[in-house]
Scaffold this motif. Structure first.
Motif, PDB file in Angstrom:
ATOM      1  N   GLN A 107       0.841  -1.185   0.000  1.00 37.75           N
ATOM      2  CA  GLN A 107       0.000   0.000   0.000  1.00 37.75           C
ATOM      3  C   GLN A 107       0.879   1.239   0.000  1.00 37.75           C
ATOM      4  O   GLN A 107       1.993   1.218   0.540  1.00 37.75           O
ATOM      5  CB  GLN A 107      -0.951   0.005   1.203  1.00 37.75           C
ATOM      6  N   GLU A 127      -2.183  -1.445  -4.481  1.00 35.26           N
ATOM      7  CA  GLU A 127      -3.356  -0.604  -4.657  1.00 35.26           C
ATOM      8  C   GLU A 127      -3.139   0.296  -5.871  1.00 35.26           C
ATOM      9  O   GLU A 127      -2.016   0.481  -6.330  1.00 35.26           O
ATOM     10  CB  GLU A 127      -3.574   0.265  -3.422  1.00 35.26           C
ATOM     11  N   GLU A 128      -4.220   0.875  -6.345  1.00 38.22           N
ATOM     12  CA  GLU A 128      -4.116   1.790  -7.481  1.00 38.22           C
ATOM     13  C   GLU A 128      -3.205   2.966  -7.158  1.00 38.22           C
ATOM     14  O   GLU A 128      -2.471   3.462  -8.017  1.00 38.22           O
ATOM     15  CB  GLU A 128      -5.509   2.298  -7.857  1.00 38.22           C
ATOM     16  N   ARG A 129      -3.211   3.405  -5.903  1.00 38.14           N
ATOM     17  CA  ARG A 129      -2.410   4.562  -5.500  1.00 38.14           C
ATOM     18  C   ARG A 129      -0.969   4.207  -5.155  1.00 38.14           C
ATOM     19  O   ARG A 129      -0.164   5.095  -4.880  1.00 38.14           O
ATOM     20  CB  ARG A 129      -3.054   5.253  -4.300  1.00 38.14           C
ATOM     21  N   SER A 130      -0.628   2.932  -5.149  1.00 34.80           N
ATOM     22  CA  SER A 130       0.723   2.523  -4.778  1.00 34.80           C
ATOM     23  C   SER A 130       1.744   3.069  -5.766  1.00 34.80           C
ATOM     24  O   SER A 130       1.461   3.241  -6.953  1.00 34.80           O
ATOM     25  CB  SER A 130       0.828   1.001  -4.728  1.00 34.80           C
ATOM     26  N   SER A 131       2.941   3.335  -5.247  1.00 37.99           N
ATOM     27  CA  SER A 131       4.009   3.825  -6.115  1.00 37.99           C
ATOM     28  C   SER A 131       5.333   3.236  -5.662  1.00 37.99           C
ATOM     29  O   SER A 131       5.486   2.809  -4.510  1.00 37.99           O
ATOM     30  CB  SER A 131       4.071   5.354  -6.105  1.00 37.99           C
ATOM     31  N   ALA A 170       4.233   4.420 -10.968  1.00 38.03           N
ATOM     32  CA  ALA A 170       2.965   4.051 -10.343  1.00 38.03           C
ATOM     33  C   ALA A 170       2.677   2.564 -10.492  1.00 38.03           C
ATOM     34  O   ALA A 170       3.340   1.843 -11.243  1.00 38.03           O
ATOM     35  CB  ALA A 170       1.833   4.874 -10.964  1.00 38.03           C
ATOM     36  N   ALA A 171       1.652   2.128  -9.766  1.00 43.65           N
ATOM     37  CA  ALA A 171       1.279   0.707  -9.763  1.00 43.65           C
ATOM     38  C   ALA A 171       0.982   0.159 -11.163  1.00 43.65           C
ATOM     39  O   ALA A 171       1.418  -0.954 -11.477  1.00 43.65           O
ATOM     40  CB  ALA A 171       0.085   0.493  -8.834  1.00 43.65           C
ATOM     41  N   PRO A 172       0.256   0.888 -12.031  1.00 44.26           N
ATOM     42  CA  PRO A 172       0.020   0.343 -13.374  1.00 44.26           C
ATOM     43  C   PRO A 172       1.314   0.091 -14.151  1.00 44.26           C
ATOM     44  O   PRO A 172       1.412  -0.896 -14.889  1.00 44.26           O
ATOM     45  CB  PRO A 172      -0.838   1.427 -14.050  1.00 44.26           C
ATOM     46  N   GLU A 182      -0.868  -7.888  -9.520  1.00 45.55           N
ATOM     47  CA  GLU A 182      -2.275  -7.492  -9.608  1.00 45.55           C
ATOM     48  C   GLU A 182      -2.499  -6.209  -8.817  1.00 45.55           C
ATOM     49  O   GLU A 182      -1.927  -6.026  -7.740  1.00 45.55           O
ATOM     50  CB  GLU A 182      -3.164  -8.614  -9.063  1.00 45.55           C
ATOM     51  N   ILE A 183      -3.341  -5.325  -9.358  1.00 44.49           N
ATOM     52  CA  ILE A 183      -3.775  -4.134  -8.652  1.00 44.49           C
ATOM     53  C   ILE A 183      -5.182  -4.410  -8.134  1.00 44.49           C
ATOM     54  O   ILE A 183      -6.068  -4.785  -8.902  1.00 44.49           O
ATOM     55  CB  ILE A 183      -3.773  -2.901  -9.570  1.00 44.49           C
ATOM     56  N   SER A 185      -8.508  -3.402  -5.267  1.00 49.87           N
ATOM     57  CA  SER A 185      -9.161  -2.329  -4.512  1.00 49.87           C
ATOM     58  C   SER A 185      -9.362  -2.707  -3.053  1.00 49.87           C
ATOM     59  O   SER A 185      -9.587  -1.849  -2.207  1.00 49.87           O
ATOM     60  CB  SER A 185     -10.513  -1.990  -5.148  1.00 49.87           C
TER      61      SER A 185
END
Length: 262
Positions: A107, A127-131, A170-172, A182-183, A185
């Motif tokens: 996270q 998570e989507e916001r992970s970096s 970023a995560a993507p 995997e990302i 939620s």
């Protein structure tokens, strides 16, 4: 054993190892590294444990190496720095080589050595916001002991960029490169899904598969390594769990390692 900077909980065949220094974004120092190494030993010896989850408290997964700890290293001589780096290298190696499947929940931010921790795990959820950031060159250092694991996870081509630029990604992007699998939620529901999947598999076969991957990684596909794969499948086929798995499949029943068959 009680720990200062981590917690270890084993329940329902899952060991949850949590970094617990949220006030410094779970940055690690020699104390935390020693505690993690001790926890890995405990996990390996725990017969009821079949899966390991690496998690952390707070907003961020880990800021990497603790700045105060790194500052103290600058005051030590070459031999003392060698000893210190060996301990961190041992941490990465032990996590990478755990016989049980490992899953990291990332996270927020994962910087520096924390990218190495993720790269050493079998499965990484973010998570989507992970970096992520291989930030070492910004402060005149290099991501040295983590580099073999990071390069293997995200590929040499991408590692060349991010190890040199120290760009945050970023995560993507991490997903596209292979560092993240995997990302999600919701960590809880995703963890339950992976737990059900992993624990339904043969424990001995999972361990054997991990060892096979380690032995073959980055190796040429030549006669000796083909022979290794031949020998490994023969060994697992004649093992007790191999026999049970094949019998259960043919008899259309659950194998004896699955809870619903007990």
């Amino acid at each position: 054993m009680s720990y200062r900077y981590i917690t270890l909980n084993v329940a329902d065949q899952v060991a949850t190892l949590t970094l617990n220094r949220p006030e410094v974004h779970n940055a690690f120092d020699d104390v935390m590294i020693g505690e993690l190494l001790d926890a890995f030993d405990t996990i390996e010896q725990h017969q009821d444990c079949r899966m390991v989850v690496l998690a952390s408290t707070g907003r961020n997964f880990s800021a990497g190496a603790d700045l105060g700890w790194m500052r103290s290293m600058a005051d030590k001589n070459y031999d003392e720095n060698i000893a210190d780096a060996k301990q961190l290298a041992q941490l990465m190696e032990r996590l990478d080589q755990l016989s049980k499947p490992t899953l990291a929940l990332v996270q927020g931010a994962a910087f520096g050595g924390a990218v190495g921790l993720a790269a050493c795990c079998d499965i990484v959820l973010a998570e989507e916001r992970s970096s992520f950031c291989l930030s070492e060159v910004k402060i005149g250092l290099i991501p040295a002991v983590i580099s073999p694991y990071v390069m293997r996870a995200m590929g040499t081509r991408q590692a060349r960029r991010y190890m040199l630029t120290a760009e945050r990604f970023a995560a993507p992007e991490a997903l596209q490169m292979g560092l993240v699998h995997e990302i999600v939620s919701d960590f809880d529901s995703a963890l339950e899904r992976y737990r059900d999947t992993l624990l339904s598999n043969s424990p001995a076969a999972v361990t054997a598969a991990k060892q096979l991957i380690a032995d073959l990684d980055q190796q040429p596909i030549d006669a000796p390594h083909q022979r290794l794969t031949i020998e490994r499948i023969a060994e697992i086929r004649v093992s007790s769990e191999g026999q049970e798995g094949l019998s259960a499949f043919l008899e259309k029943r659950s194998p004896n390692w699955k809870k619903d068959s007990q």
